[in-house]
Design a protein around this motif. Structure first.
Motif, PDB file in Angstrom:
ATOM      1  N   LYS A 576       0.845  -1.186   0.000  1.00 34.13           N
ATOM      2  CA  LYS A 576       0.000   0.000   0.000  1.00 34.13           C
ATOM      3  C   LYS A 576       0.886   1.244   0.000  1.00 34.13           C
ATOM      4  O   LYS A 576       1.982   1.241   0.544  1.00 34.13           O
ATOM      5  CB  LYS A 576      -0.919   0.023   1.224  1.00 34.13           C
ATOM      6  N   GLY A 577       0.370   2.317  -0.579  1.00 34.89           N
ATOM      7  CA  GLY A 577       1.117   3.557  -0.608  1.00 34.89           C
ATOM      8  C   GLY A 577       2.083   3.619  -1.779  1.00 34.89           C
ATOM      9  O   GLY A 577       2.181   2.693  -2.591  1.00 34.89           O
ATOM     10  N   PRO A 578       2.854   4.708  -1.863  1.00 37.59           N
ATOM     11  CA  PRO A 578       3.756   4.892  -3.011  1.00 37.59           C
ATOM     12  C   PRO A 578       5.000   4.027  -2.903  1.00 37.59           C
ATOM     13  O   PRO A 578       5.636   3.947  -1.848  1.00 37.59           O
ATOM     14  CB  PRO A 578       4.111   6.388  -2.935  1.00 37.59           C
ATOM     15  N   CYS A 579       5.348   3.365  -3.999  1.00 37.76           N
ATOM     16  CA  CYS A 579       6.498   2.467  -4.059  1.00 37.76           C
ATOM     17  C   CYS A 579       7.363   2.830  -5.256  1.00 37.76           C
ATOM     18  O   CYS A 579       6.836   3.133  -6.335  1.00 37.76           O
ATOM     19  CB  CYS A 579       6.049   1.011  -4.194  1.00 37.76           C
ATOM     20  N   LEU A 580       8.673   2.769  -5.077  1.00 36.26           N
ATOM     21  CA  LEU A 580       9.603   3.102  -6.159  1.00 36.26           C
ATOM     22  C   LEU A 580      10.621   1.989  -6.311  1.00 36.26           C
ATOM     23  O   LEU A 580      11.286   1.603  -5.343  1.00 36.26           O
ATOM     24  CB  LEU A 580      10.305   4.434  -5.861  1.00 36.26           C
ATOM     25  N   ILE A 581      10.717   1.468  -7.530  1.00 39.02           N
ATOM     26  CA  ILE A 581      11.714   0.441  -7.867  1.00 39.02           C
ATOM     27  C   ILE A 581      12.792   1.111  -8.715  1.00 39.02           C
ATOM     28  O   ILE A 581      12.514   1.614  -9.811  1.00 39.02           O
ATOM     29  CB  ILE A 581      11.081  -0.721  -8.651  1.00 39.02           C
ATOM     30  N   GLU A 582      13.987   1.129  -8.201  1.00 42.74           N
ATOM     31  CA  GLU A 582      15.122   1.707  -8.921  1.00 42.74           C
ATOM     32  C   GLU A 582      15.818   0.584  -9.677  1.00 42.74           C
ATOM     33  O   GLU A 582      16.498  -0.261  -9.080  1.00 42.74           O
ATOM     34  CB  GLU A 582      16.072   2.389  -7.938  1.00 42.74           C
ATOM     35  N   ALA A 583      15.615   0.568 -10.991  1.00 45.31           N
ATOM     36  CA  ALA A 583      16.215  -0.470 -11.830  1.00 45.31           C
ATOM     37  C   ALA A 583      17.552   0.038 -12.360  1.00 45.31           C
ATOM     38  O   ALA A 583      17.594   0.925 -13.218  1.00 45.31           O
ATOM     39  CB  ALA A 583      15.283  -0.830 -12.981  1.00 45.31           C
ATOM     40  N   VAL A 584      18.643  -0.492 -11.825  1.00 43.93           N
ATOM     41  CA  VAL A 584      19.982  -0.060 -12.228  1.00 43.93           C
ATOM     42  C   VAL A 584      20.360  -0.808 -13.503  1.00 43.93           C
ATOM     43  O   VAL A 584      20.565  -2.024 -13.495  1.00 43.93           O
ATOM     44  CB  VAL A 584      21.006  -0.326 -11.114  1.00 43.93           C
ATOM     45  N   ILE A 585      20.410  -0.081 -14.608  1.00 43.76           N
ATOM     46  CA  ILE A 585      20.595  -0.681 -15.931  1.00 43.76           C
ATOM     47  C   ILE A 585      21.958  -0.282 -16.490  1.00 43.76           C
ATOM     48  O   ILE A 585      22.353   0.894 -16.428  1.00 43.76           O
ATOM     49  CB  ILE A 585      19.473  -0.226 -16.884  1.00 43.76           C
ATOM     50  N   ASP A 586      22.664  -1.252 -17.021  1.00 45.94           N
ATOM     51  CA  ASP A 586      23.909  -0.982 -17.735  1.00 45.94           C
ATOM     52  C   ASP A 586      23.537  -0.330 -19.069  1.00 45.94           C
ATOM     53  O   ASP A 586      22.957  -0.977 -19.949  1.00 45.94           O
ATOM     54  CB  ASP A 586      24.663  -2.296 -17.963  1.00 45.94           C
ATOM     55  N   ARG A 587      23.870   0.941 -19.202  1.00 42.55           N
ATOM     56  CA  ARG A 587      23.427   1.687 -20.384  1.00 42.55           C
ATOM     57  C   ARG A 587      23.975   1.082 -21.670  1.00 42.55           C
ATOM     58  O   ARG A 587      23.256   0.956 -22.670  1.00 42.55           O
ATOM     59  CB  ARG A 587      23.852   3.153 -20.263  1.00 42.55           C
ATOM     60  N   LYS A 588      25.248   0.693 -21.669  1.00 44.62           N
ATOM     61  CA  LYS A 588      25.841   0.126 -22.880  1.00 44.62           C
ATOM     62  C   LYS A 588      25.175  -1.208 -23.241  1.00 44.62           C
ATOM     63  O   LYS A 588      24.933  -1.487 -24.417  1.00 44.62           O
ATOM     64  CB  LYS A 588      27.346  -0.073 -22.674  1.00 44.62           C
ATOM     65  N   GLU A 589      24.868  -2.010 -22.239  1.00 41.92           N
ATOM     66  CA  GLU A 589      24.192  -3.277 -22.506  1.00 41.92           C
ATOM     67  C   GLU A 589      22.781  -3.032 -23.033  1.00 41.92           C
ATOM     68  O   GLU A 589      22.301  -3.757 -23.920  1.00 41.92           O
ATOM     69  CB  GLU A 589      24.147  -4.130 -21.242  1.00 41.92           C
ATOM     70  N   SER A 590      22.110  -2.024 -22.505  1.00 36.23           N
ATOM     71  CA  SER A 590      20.775  -1.683 -22.990  1.00 36.23           C
ATOM     72  C   SER A 590      20.823  -1.274 -24.457  1.00 36.23           C
ATOM     73  O   SER A 590      19.986  -1.698 -25.267  1.00 36.23           O
ATOM     74  CB  SER A 590      20.183  -0.551 -22.148  1.00 36.23           C
ATOM     75  N   VAL A 591      21.805  -0.456 -24.810  1.00 39.37           N
ATOM     76  CA  VAL A 591      21.949  -0.042 -26.214  1.00 39.37           C
ATOM     77  C   VAL A 591      22.208  -1.265 -27.094  1.00 39.37           C
ATOM     78  O   VAL A 591      21.639  -1.406 -28.180  1.00 39.37           O
ATOM     79  CB  VAL A 591      23.088   0.985 -26.361  1.00 39.37           C
ATOM     80  N   ARG A 592      23.073  -2.175 -26.607  1.00 37.85           N
ATOM     81  CA  ARG A 592      23.371  -3.386 -27.381  1.00 37.85           C
ATOM     82  C   ARG A 592      22.110  -4.228 -27.589  1.00 37.85           C
ATOM     83  O   ARG A 592      21.869  -4.734 -28.694  1.00 37.85           O
ATOM     84  CB  ARG A 592      24.444  -4.204 -26.663  1.00 37.85           C
ATOM     85  N   GLN A 593      21.285  -4.369 -26.550  1.00 33.38           N
ATOM     86  CA  GLN A 593      20.060  -5.152 -26.670  1.00 33.38           C
ATOM     87  C   GLN A 593      19.090  -4.510 -27.662  1.00 33.38           C
ATOM     88  O   GLN A 593      18.456  -5.207 -28.469  1.00 33.38           O
ATOM     89  CB  GLN A 593      19.398  -5.304 -25.296  1.00 33.38           C
ATOM     90  N   HIS A 594      18.962  -3.197 -27.597  1.00 34.03           N
ATOM     91  CA  HIS A 594      18.089  -2.508 -28.558  1.00 34.03           C
ATOM     92  C   HIS A 594      18.543  -2.783 -29.993  1.00 34.03           C
ATOM     93  O   HIS A 594      17.726  -3.092 -30.878  1.00 34.03           O
ATOM     94  CB  HIS A 594      18.094  -0.992 -28.302  1.00 34.03           C
ATOM     95  N   LYS A 595      19.838  -2.665 -30.235  1.00 34.24           N
ATOM     96  CA  LYS A 595      20.342  -2.826 -31.597  1.00 34.24           C
ATOM     97  C   LYS A 595      20.248  -4.279 -32.061  1.00 34.24           C
ATOM     98  O   LYS A 595      19.977  -4.538 -33.246  1.00 34.24           O
ATOM     99  CB  LYS A 595      21.773  -2.308 -31.676  1.00 34.24           C
ATOM    100  N   LEU A 596      20.466  -5.237 -31.142  1.00 32.76           N
ATOM    101  CA  LEU A 596      20.270  -6.632 -31.500  1.00 32.76           C
ATOM    102  C   LEU A 596      18.819  -6.911 -31.861  1.00 32.76           C
ATOM    103  O   LEU A 596      18.522  -7.649 -32.800  1.00 32.76           O
ATOM    104  CB  LEU A 596      20.704  -7.535 -30.339  1.00 32.76           C
ATOM    105  N   PHE A 597      17.920  -6.298 -31.097  1.00 33.63           N
ATOM    106  CA  PHE A 597      16.496  -6.483 -31.384  1.00 33.63           C
ATOM    107  C   PHE A 597      16.147  -5.935 -32.762  1.00 33.63           C
ATOM    108  O   PHE A 597      15.494  -6.611 -33.558  1.00 33.63           O
ATOM    109  CB  PHE A 597      15.664  -5.798 -30.300  1.00 33.63           C
ATOM    110  N   TRP A 598      16.598  -4.719 -33.054  1.00 33.99           N
ATOM    111  CA  TRP A 598      16.305  -4.135 -34.361  1.00 33.99           C
ATOM    112  C   TRP A 598      16.948  -4.943 -35.488  1.00 33.99           C
ATOM    113  O   TRP A 598      16.391  -5.060 -36.584  1.00 33.99           O
ATOM    114  CB  TRP A 598      16.789  -2.684 -34.405  1.00 33.99           C
ATOM    115  N   SER A 599      18.120  -5.513 -35.225  1.00 29.03           N
ATOM    116  CA  SER A 599      18.770  -6.353 -36.227  1.00 29.03           C
ATOM    117  C   SER A 599      17.959  -7.618 -36.479  1.00 29.03           C
ATOM    118  O   SER A 599      17.792  -8.053 -37.626  1.00 29.03           O
ATOM    119  CB  SER A 599      20.189  -6.705 -35.760  1.00 29.03           C
TER     120      SER A 599
END
Length: 644
Positions: A576-599
């Protein structure tokens, strides 16, 4: 700016204890007196005038008011508290308050009263005013002002507030000091209310000066007359125009594009456009913020992954529409916009019942001023529609299914935006609002939210596409729909930009995922990634997300892997109440995943080549991503990025 204040989120305000029974007998205005040459006003008249204005707006249909404390707005604040029908929120910061009010109006579909004191406070409303104007969100801005004799002589908190918002408001009203014309306020309030909703929803500005003293000893009110009944027209075409359009669409290959503007005033639009698509055998390319993806029938032909497969150049080359029918403004996706821009369609029909000129691509051959729902029903009821060849729509639906399988399998094993979006959409309860920050967040919702059987309403501040005010808007949305949990995903820069609005959450049931990827991850996809000054654009926030959240009463989880996210999301949805999930993401890995997906999406190109030049396909085999860098066609999306 106001100096002090307290938070009182969306609770019905009781009538002031000192209120006297309404009367119509007292004089409208007392004689002013002077003290050492300074003109003195009538505090009782100030209150009576303000109460008559507020009560008239409530009688017209207003249900919420958001107030920012300050001395000059005292008559308006006391007037709001004297109306038991008005739900009131007090917010210290005017900028947060304005976005909070915007969120309330987004869900309630009625204008929210937004009140501030004189001076720089008026300017703090401006970002939300611009968003409300371009996003078609009704607001009524009441800015208190100093008396005329205080203007232009170095008086404190006195600036030129008349027409402060320029062309960003539907109308601007400069009211006089309270006087004997008080009876005219009722009709004016009804007019203000209508101007905020029709013919094009948006903000209306009312500047109200008061002369000291501002706090009355007694609080007498006048009875407000019954406001006039206002009937809004339903804009529809002549029969011959409907027949002409039906003949244009009938039997030809076309696409229905539903953009980012909801047809929220027309609850029957979704069913009407689904039926139109069935009769024409046309795919509906649905922007995520059209809210046609969630709860759509399986046979409606809703395409939720066009942002992905329209990157495949072989598909776009072999699937050229003969007509495009656009509802709700332009789509957000750059690949979709490019497909529309570069298509060989001879008929490009834009349907918009407002006064907007909704043609950013300069392609419109027809601009139809009609109610979208009414037009759809007129076309389907004309008896003149014939479907396109079945394989036309089947090709789009097959591509949609292929991308869905791709994102659910090969790209659902590590922590990045795709699995986060999918899990948020799945976790949201039926009827809930899902809010997205701008920049990469909205694009990831477009690419990965898919379609569901659950009825959801996905919202974002897409009017001006700015990252400011995300948390303020979110809390306003949550306050307006207390019956269900509100979920959200924003970037760390958007969080930092509006961190002050965290204190507005109170006991609201909110789950926010903050993508902590070290700053403006969107700039990894832009030419700025290759300049020496790249860090200036990235600008990693320096605040501690968890510390800020906890200081404002939020529960906080910090996670760095997919299993941790799954556990945190389950716990947050149950809390109950406000909850915040801080997802610590490796930016370079995220970019790589995006580009693999588009490929991997380019597997559609290979399949079409195997099937022949017509490119008419109905099924796909599964295409696995490779570890090779994505091709230029897959990665150079010419995305129209804004700030992260």
């Amino acid at each position: 700016m106001s100096a002090t204040g307290s938070l009182d989120l969306v609770k019905a305000a009781p009538a002031a204890a000192t209120s006297a029974p309404p009367t119509d007998n007292r004089p409208a205005e007392k004689d002013n007196t002077t003290f050492r040459g300074i003109v003195q006003g009538d505090a009782e008249l100030n209150f009576e005038w303000a109460a008559f204005l507020i009560d008239s707006l409530v009688a017209a249909g207003v249900t919420h008011a958001v107030m920012c404390p300050g001395a000059q707005m005292a008559p308006l604040a006391l007037a709001c508290r004297a109306n038991p029908k008005l739900q009131i929120s007090v917010v210290i910061d005017e900028r947060s308050a304005a976005f909070f009010a915007l969120g309330l109006s987004r869900v309630s579909r009625r204008p929210t009263i937004l009140i501030c004191t004189s001076g720089s406070a008026v300017g703090e409303f401006f970002p939300a005013v611009m968003e409300a104007s371009t996003g078609l969100i009704p607001l009524i801005l009441l800015t208190a002002d100093r008396a005329p004799e205080n203007q232009d002589r170095c008086s404190a908190q006195a600036i030129d507030q008349i027409r402060a918002y320029g062309e960003h408001v539907r109308s601007s009203h400069s009211l006089p000091l309270p006087d004997a014309s008080i009876g005219t306020l009722s009709a004016l309030a009804s007019r203000i209310y209508e101007q905020s909703l029709w013919p094009m929803p948006g903000p209306v500005h009312v500047n109200q000066p008061f002369r000291d003293p501002l706090v009355p000893k007694t609080r007498n009110k006048r009875a407000v007359p019954q406001p006039p009944t206002i009937t809004e027209p339903v804009i529809q075409l002549r029969a011959e125009d409907v027949e002409r359009m039906a003949d244009t669409l009938s039997g030809r290959r076309g696409v229905i594009v539903c953009g980012a503007t909801e047809n929220v005033e027309e609850p029957g639009f979704a069913d009407a456009v689904y039926e139109l698509a069935r009769q024409l055998a046309a795919p509906i390319i649905a922007d995520p913020f059209s809210n046609l993806r969630f709860g759509a029938p399986a046979d409606a032909g809703v395409i939720a992954r066009a942002d992905a497969f329209l990157r495949a150049n072989r598909f776009t080359e072999t699937h050229q529409p003969e007509w495009i029918l656009n509802f709700g403004g332009p789509a957000m996706s750059k690949p979709v916009l490019s497909y529309m821009q570069e298509s060989s369609a001879s008929d490009y029909i834009v349907v918009d019942p407002t006064t907007r000129w909704s043609d950013p691509l300069l392609r419109a051959t027809h601009l139809v001023r009609s109610s979208p729902e009414t037009l759809c029903r007129a076309l389907t009821g004309s008896g003149r529609l014939k479907p396109a060849p079945d394989v036309w729509r089947q090709s789009f639906m097959a591509c949609d299914a292929f991308i869905d399988t791709l994102s659910r399998s090969a790209f659902d094993t590590t922590l990045w935006e795709a699995p986060i979006v999918r899990r948020l959409i799945k976790a949201a309860p039926d009827g809930a609002v899902v809010f997205s920050g701008n920049s990469m967040s909205v694009r990831d919702f477009d690419s990965f939210s898919g379609s569901t059987d659950t009825r959801l309403r996905l919202l974002a501040n897409r009017g001006t596409n700015g990252i400011d005010g995300s948390i303020g808007t979110l809390t306003g949305i949550a306050a307006a729909q207390r019956h269900t949990k509100t979920v959200c995903m924003i970037g760390d820069m958007a969080f930092s930009h509006d961190v002050g609005s965290l204190q507005l959450a109170g006991d609201l049931d909110i789950v926010v995922v903050v993508l902590n990827n070290g700053g403006g991850g969107i700039f990894e996809y832009l030419p700025t990634a290759n300049v020496p000054e790249y860090q200036d654009f990235l600008s990693p926030p320096t605040l501690s997300i968890g510390t800020a959240a906890k200081a404002c009463g939020w529960q906080h989880w910090e996670i760095a892997d997919l299993d941790g996210f799954n556990r945190a999301l389950e716990a947050a949805m149950a809390a109950k109440g406000p909850c915040l999930i801080e997802a610590v993401i490796d930016r370079k890995e995220s970019v790589r995943q995006h580009k693999l997906f588009w490929s991997a999406v380019n597997g559609i190109n290979a399949t079409i080549r195997l099937r022949g030049p017509e490119g008419m396909i109905a099924t796909f085999g599964q295409t696995q991503p490779t570890s090779q860098p994505a091709s230029q066609d897959a990665t150079d999306d010419s995305l129209d990025f804004d700030r992260d």
